[in-house]
Design a protein around this motif. Structure first.
Motif, PDB file in Angstrom:
ATOM      1  N   PHE A  34      40.073  42.196  42.359  1.00 42.95           N
ATOM      2  CA  PHE A  34      41.340  42.093  43.098  1.00 42.95           C
ATOM      3  C   PHE A  34      41.786  43.461  43.622  1.00 42.95           C
ATOM      4  N   ALA A  35      41.399  44.527  42.918  1.00 39.76           N
ATOM      5  CA  ALA A  35      41.714  45.863  43.431  1.00 39.76           C
ATOM      6  C   ALA A  35      40.970  46.096  44.746  1.00 39.76           C
ATOM      7  N   ARG A  36      39.727  45.617  44.788  1.00 41.08           N
ATOM      8  CA  ARG A  36      38.937  45.728  46.025  1.00 41.08           C
ATOM      9  C   ARG A  36      39.620  44.940  47.147  1.00 41.08           C
ATOM     10  N   LEU A  37      40.120  43.766  46.791  1.00 40.74           N
ATOM     11  CA  LEU A  37      40.821  42.945  47.784  1.00 40.74           C
ATOM     12  C   LEU A  37      42.041  43.687  48.333  1.00 40.74           C
ATOM     13  N   GLY A  38      42.723  44.440  47.472  1.00 41.87           N
ATOM     14  CA  GLY A  38      43.859  45.245  47.918  1.00 41.87           C
ATOM     15  C   GLY A  38      43.451  46.224  49.020  1.00 41.87           C
ATOM     16  N   GLY A  39      42.247  46.766  48.896  1.00 45.69           N
ATOM     17  CA  GLY A  39      41.717  47.663  49.920  1.00 45.69           C
ATOM     18  C   GLY A  39      41.488  46.933  51.242  1.00 45.69           C
ATOM     19  N   PHE A  40      40.992  45.684  51.152  1.00 45.78           N
ATOM     20  CA  PHE A  40      40.781  44.899  52.378  1.00 45.78           C
ATOM     21  C   PHE A  40      42.123  44.518  53.001  1.00 45.78           C
ATOM     22  N   SER A  41      43.111  44.293  52.153  1.00 44.98           N
ATOM     23  CA  SER A  41      44.457  44.013  52.659  1.00 44.98           C
ATOM     24  C   SER A  41      44.982  45.210  53.455  1.00 44.98           C
ATOM     25  N   GLN A  42      44.711  46.413  52.954  1.00 42.80           N
ATOM     26  CA  GLN A  42      45.133  47.618  53.699  1.00 42.80           C
ATOM     27  C   GLN A  42      44.448  47.706  55.053  1.00 42.80           C
ATOM     28  N   ARG A  43      43.146  47.381  55.062  1.00 44.38           N
ATOM     29  CA  ARG A  43      42.411  47.416  56.337  1.00 44.38           C
ATOM     30  C   ARG A  43      42.987  46.407  57.309  1.00 44.38           C
TER      31      ARG A  43
END
Ligand SMILES: *Cc1c(COP(=O)(O)O)cnc(C)c1O
Length: 235
Positions: free
Chosen positions: A182-191
């Motif tokens: 989910f932390a990785r998903l947070g990065g995709f959310s930023q993108r």
């Protein structure tokens, strides 16, 4: 249980399971320093009869999700007297079914390819809320866009007037600590937000990992069994 079912869950009433999850959501939000009102709990009702949704509605639930068109359409029809339900579609969606789903769904969480965006480009009274599903595994069969293709897919949604981009969606991979995924998903959310600053939604977290999802910023939980009880046997 060998198949992962939790028998104790079915000893509780629907109201008890719902209350338990609601309390856990509030606790997890508060532990993350977030207001509980940041987090929308969507109840995934797949494989359960429409009557269960009626019972959930009586308990105050307004957001429900299905993952198969035929089943969803039948329930929407059967519950058409409940005017204030919000229907979320969370399953893999074939392009040829897209137009039919767009006719009743308020939100689609499984936008995973440009062809689907094109198929969902149909005249609507109000735009269809969309979440771009990102694949958090290395297995292309797991559903969701490969992160390397995220931006073109986001651009396609943004250039479609009948669609309103809300954010990202993902399912935590098996065999990985959910919080890390989910932390990785947070990065995709930023993108995604670099292209669409208003699309702050993060649809993540299921029965077994919603606490971790909340800790990593989830705004929309998709919770099935922890609220509905175990799904009836199906073929
Ligand atoms: C079934 C389903 C859920 C809910 O799963 P539970 O483990 O029952 O909470 C969430 N998201 C998607 C995409 C699903 O298909």
């Amino acid at each position: 249980m060998p198949d992962g079912t939790d028998q104790a869950l079915d000893q509780l009433s629907l109201a008890e399971r719902l209350a338990r999850v609601q309390a856990a959501v509030t606790d997890a939000a508060s532990a993350a320093g977030r207001p509980a009102s940041d987090v929308t709990t969507i109840v995934v009702t797949k494989f359960h009869p429409a009557e269960l949704i009626r019972d959930l509605h009586a308990l105050g639930v307004r957001d429900v999700a299905e993952n198969r068109h035929q089943e969803a359409a039948a329930k929407v029809h059967e519950l058409s007297d409940l005017g204030d339900l919000t229907w979320h579609f969370v399953g893999q969606l074939q392009s040829k079914k897209a137009r039919q789903v767009a006719a009743y769904a308020h939100a689609v969480h499984s936008i995973d390819r440009v062809a689907l965006v094109q198929a969902l480009s149909v005249a609507r009274e109000r735009p269809l809320d969309c979440f771009v599903q990102v694949n958090l595994t290395d297995d292309p069969g797991r559903g969701g866009v490969d992160p390397s293709s995220l931006e073109p897919l986001v651009e396609a949604v943004l250039s479609t007037p009948s669609l309103a981009l809300r954010g990202v969606m993902a399912v935590a991979p098996l065999g990985e600590e959910p919080r890390r995924a989910f932390a990785r998903l947070g990065g995709f959310s930023q993108r995604l937000r670099a292209l669409a600053p208003g699309a702050v939604g993060i649809s993540a977290g299921m029965s077994h990992d919603f606490r971790e999802a909340i800790a990593e910023g989830a705004t929309h939980l998709r919770i099935g069994t922890a609220i509905t009880g175990n799904r009836p046997q199906h073929g």
